[in-house]
Design an enzyme around this catalytic site. Sequence first.
Site, PDB file in Angstrom:
ATOM      1  N   GLY A  10      14.587 -18.215 -66.454  1.00 49.96           N
ATOM      2  CA  GLY A  10      14.224 -18.009 -64.795  1.00 49.96           C
ATOM      3  C   GLY A  10      13.098 -18.399 -64.352  1.00 49.96           C
ATOM      4  O   GLY A  10      12.318 -18.861 -65.241  1.00 49.96           O
ATOM      5  N   ALA A  60      17.406 -10.535 -63.660  1.00 51.73           N
ATOM      6  CA  ALA A  60      17.956  -9.681 -62.534  1.00 51.73           C
ATOM      7  C   ALA A  60      19.096 -10.338 -61.803  1.00 51.73           C
ATOM      8  O   ALA A  60      19.191 -11.456 -62.051  1.00 51.73           O
ATOM      9  CB  ALA A  60      16.533  -9.623 -61.529  1.00 51.73           C
ATOM     10  N   TYR A 125      21.128  -4.057 -53.432  1.00 52.23           N
ATOM     11  CA  TYR A 125      20.449  -4.542 -54.305  1.00 52.23           C
ATOM     12  C   TYR A 125      19.082  -3.756 -54.427  1.00 52.23           C
ATOM     13  O   TYR A 125      18.468  -3.507 -55.739  1.00 52.23           O
ATOM     14  CB  TYR A 125      19.930  -5.820 -53.785  1.00 52.23           C
ATOM     15  CG  TYR A 125      18.639  -6.609 -54.526  1.00 52.23           C
ATOM     16  CD1 TYR A 125      18.825  -7.190 -55.680  1.00 52.23           C
ATOM     17  CD2 TYR A 125      17.430  -6.595 -53.843  1.00 52.23           C
ATOM     18  CE1 TYR A 125      17.396  -7.716 -56.235  1.00 52.23           C
ATOM     19  CE2 TYR A 125      16.373  -7.149 -54.194  1.00 52.23           C
ATOM     20  CZ  TYR A 125      16.400  -7.719 -55.436  1.00 52.23           C
ATOM     21  OH  TYR A 125      15.301  -8.238 -56.223  1.00 52.23           O
ATOM     22  N   LYS A 129      17.623  -1.929 -57.965  1.00 47.18           N
ATOM     23  CA  LYS A 129      16.372  -2.125 -58.609  1.00 47.18           C
ATOM     24  C   LYS A 129      15.543  -0.802 -58.870  1.00 47.18           C
ATOM     25  O   LYS A 129      14.775  -0.574 -59.740  1.00 47.18           O
ATOM     26  CB  LYS A 129      15.577  -3.186 -57.617  1.00 47.18           C
ATOM     27  CG  LYS A 129      16.183  -4.636 -57.894  1.00 47.18           C
ATOM     28  CD  LYS A 129      16.363  -5.335 -59.100  1.00 47.18           C
ATOM     29  CE  LYS A 129      14.779  -5.795 -59.525  1.00 47.18           C
ATOM     30  NZ  LYS A 129      14.821  -6.228 -60.833  1.00 47.18           N
TER      31      LYS A 129
END
Length: 272
Positions: A10, A60, A125, A129
């Site tokens: 990523g 993520a 979201y 997190k």
Amino acid sequence: MKVVVTGASGQLGAVVVARSRARGDEVVALARRDLDVTDHDAVMRIVAGATPDLLINCTAYNAVDAAENDAAAALEANAFAVRSLAAAARETGATLVHYSTDFVFDGSATAPYVETDRARPQSVYGSSKLLGEWFALDAPRAYVLRVASLFGGPAARSSIDRIAQALAAGRAAPVFVDRVVSPTFVDDAAWATETLVERRAEPGLYHCVNSGFATWADVGLEIARVKGVRPRLERISVADVPLKASRPIFAALSPAKLASAGVPMPTWQDAI
């Protein structure tokens, strides 16, 4: 040092891997095809086999709007996978590094958020997190680093990267005039990570962003100045865009705690 990096292909993970290898660390780079972090048994088995000193999680689920209709996927990647990684760190004695986001805040502040400010996520979201932060901090030695508006690196897929690409091509770049952020350059985030670990700074929660804050319009102007191009900006407001998930309007974070640990972050202008 032996380092395991998940999410190694990523935007942030690729830079973390490259810098770790350049320092001479023994790095086990795990992309999604190598490890499904939502598979608890696989996480425990692969991390145990690698016996790392340091476990860095760069995975993520970042599809902010899609998460509103797919909470299960967001929770699996951003929360429950982190619980598995924290358990693996506990079993192997590894230090855990996990990255979070400015989206854990509601955006109602008028000064940059600090780590002790109450988190009030306004989206699936952001909630996923925040839960991931709590799971990460269950590890015996863990650093949770909140980053924001990540940009740079070989992937170059962020909002800042897209603005820079549009301006370089002579196209108008849409920018919010009312959303305030503290961007994070991936190289600076990777440097901060390695410095915290090397100095054995106090584990816990840190805001890992470039210092200062700006509207997206300000960011666009700075990019145009640095590149020496005409600042063709399409100035819009958050209310002008039909977004499924709520964004924090004022999302500036203070990296003062990071600086007090001996890791002063460059300004966002320097990062640009």
